[in-house]
Design a protein around this motif. Structure first.
Motif, short mmCIF file in Angstrom:
data_model
loop_
_atom_site.label_atom_id
_atom_site.label_comp_id
_atom_site.label_asym_id
_atom_site.label_seq_id
_atom_site.Cartn_x
_atom_site.Cartn_y
_atom_site.Cartn_z
N LYS A 28 -0.99 1.14 -26.87
CA LYS A 28 -0.90 0.96 -28.33
C LYS A 28 -0.70 -0.52 -28.63
O LYS A 28 0.41 -1.04 -28.55
CB LYS A 28 0.29 1.77 -28.86
CG LYS A 28 0.45 1.73 -30.34
CD LYS A 28 1.63 2.59 -30.77
CE LYS A 28 1.88 2.46 -32.25
NZ LYS A 28 3.10 3.13 -32.65
N PRO A 29 -1.78 -1.23 -28.96
CA PRO A 29 -1.67 -2.67 -29.19
C PRO A 29 -0.79 -3.01 -30.39
O PRO A 29 -0.72 -2.26 -31.36
CB PRO A 29 -3.11 -3.12 -29.44
CG PRO A 29 -3.91 -1.90 -29.64
CD PRO A 29 -3.12 -0.73 -29.16
N ALA A 30 -0.10 -4.12 -30.28
CA ALA A 30 0.74 -4.61 -31.37
C ALA A 30 0.61 -6.13 -31.44
O ALA A 30 0.29 -6.78 -30.44
CB ALA A 30 2.19 -4.22 -31.13
N ALA A 31 0.84 -6.67 -32.59
CA ALA A 31 0.72 -8.11 -32.78
C ALA A 31 1.70 -8.85 -31.88
O ALA A 31 2.81 -8.38 -31.62
CB ALA A 31 1.00 -8.46 -34.24
N VAL A 32 1.29 -9.97 -31.37
CA VAL A 32 2.09 -10.91 -30.58
C VAL A 32 2.56 -10.30 -29.24
O VAL A 32 3.55 -10.74 -28.68
CB VAL A 32 3.31 -11.44 -31.38
CG1 VAL A 32 3.86 -12.70 -30.75
CG2 VAL A 32 2.95 -11.72 -32.82
N THR A 33 1.88 -9.29 -28.74
CA THR A 33 2.28 -8.71 -27.45
C THR A 33 1.10 -8.61 -26.50
O THR A 33 1.08 -7.75 -25.62
CB THR A 33 2.88 -7.31 -27.65
OG1 THR A 33 1.88 -6.45 -28.21
CG2 THR A 33 4.11 -7.32 -28.52
N TYR A 36 2.02 -9.00 -22.70
CA TYR A 36 2.86 -7.88 -22.29
C TYR A 36 2.03 -6.59 -22.21
O TYR A 36 2.09 -5.86 -21.22
CB TYR A 36 4.02 -7.71 -23.26
CG TYR A 36 4.96 -6.59 -22.91
CD1 TYR A 36 5.88 -6.72 -21.88
CD2 TYR A 36 4.94 -5.38 -23.61
CE1 TYR A 36 6.75 -5.70 -21.55
CE2 TYR A 36 5.81 -4.36 -23.28
CZ TYR A 36 6.70 -4.52 -22.26
OH TYR A 36 7.56 -3.50 -21.94
N GLY A 37 1.26 -6.32 -23.25
CA GLY A 37 0.43 -5.11 -23.27
C GLY A 37 -0.61 -5.11 -22.17
O GLY A 37 -0.84 -4.08 -21.53
N ALA A 38 -1.23 -6.26 -21.94
CA ALA A 38 -2.24 -6.35 -20.88
C ALA A 38 -1.62 -6.13 -19.50
O ALA A 38 -2.21 -5.45 -18.65
CB ALA A 38 -2.93 -7.71 -20.93
N SER A 39 -0.43 -6.66 -19.29
CA SER A 39 0.21 -6.48 -17.98
C SER A 39 0.63 -5.02 -17.77
O SER A 39 0.52 -4.50 -16.66
CB SER A 39 1.41 -7.42 -17.82
OG SER A 39 2.44 -7.08 -18.72
N LYS A 40 1.08 -4.36 -18.81
CA LYS A 40 1.45 -2.95 -18.68
C LYS A 40 0.21 -2.07 -18.49
O LYS A 40 0.24 -1.09 -17.75
CB LYS A 40 2.26 -2.48 -19.89
CG LYS A 40 3.65 -3.09 -19.95
CD LYS A 40 4.48 -2.74 -18.72
CE LYS A 40 5.89 -3.26 -18.83
NZ LYS A 40 6.75 -2.82 -17.72
#
Length: 70
Positions: A28-33, A36-40
């Protein structure tokens, strides 16, 4: 995480389990992450592949995402 999974797969001789901690940010993409999101997301793919490779040794590999997906 990658090196830890590699070490376990090389040395473990009995069935067991590996559990990695993921996040809802993986799906679930979120702004400014973005990092972090790509690594998870990468962690979840690593867990999928490791699960396939480890299954022949009786080792389960799973990821959990505390808080779930909202």
């Amino acid at each position: 995480v990658f090196l830890g999974i590699c070490a376990v797969l090389r040395t473990k001789t009995t069935p067991g389990a590996i559990v990695a901690v993921s996040s809802a940010s993986a799906r679930k993409p979120a702004a400014v992450t973005s990092a972090y999101g790509a690594s998870k997301a990468a962690l979840e793919q690593l867990v999928r592949v490791a699960a396939l490779e480890a299954s022949t040794k009786g080792i389960r590999v799973n990821a959990v995402a505390p808080g779930g997906y909202c």
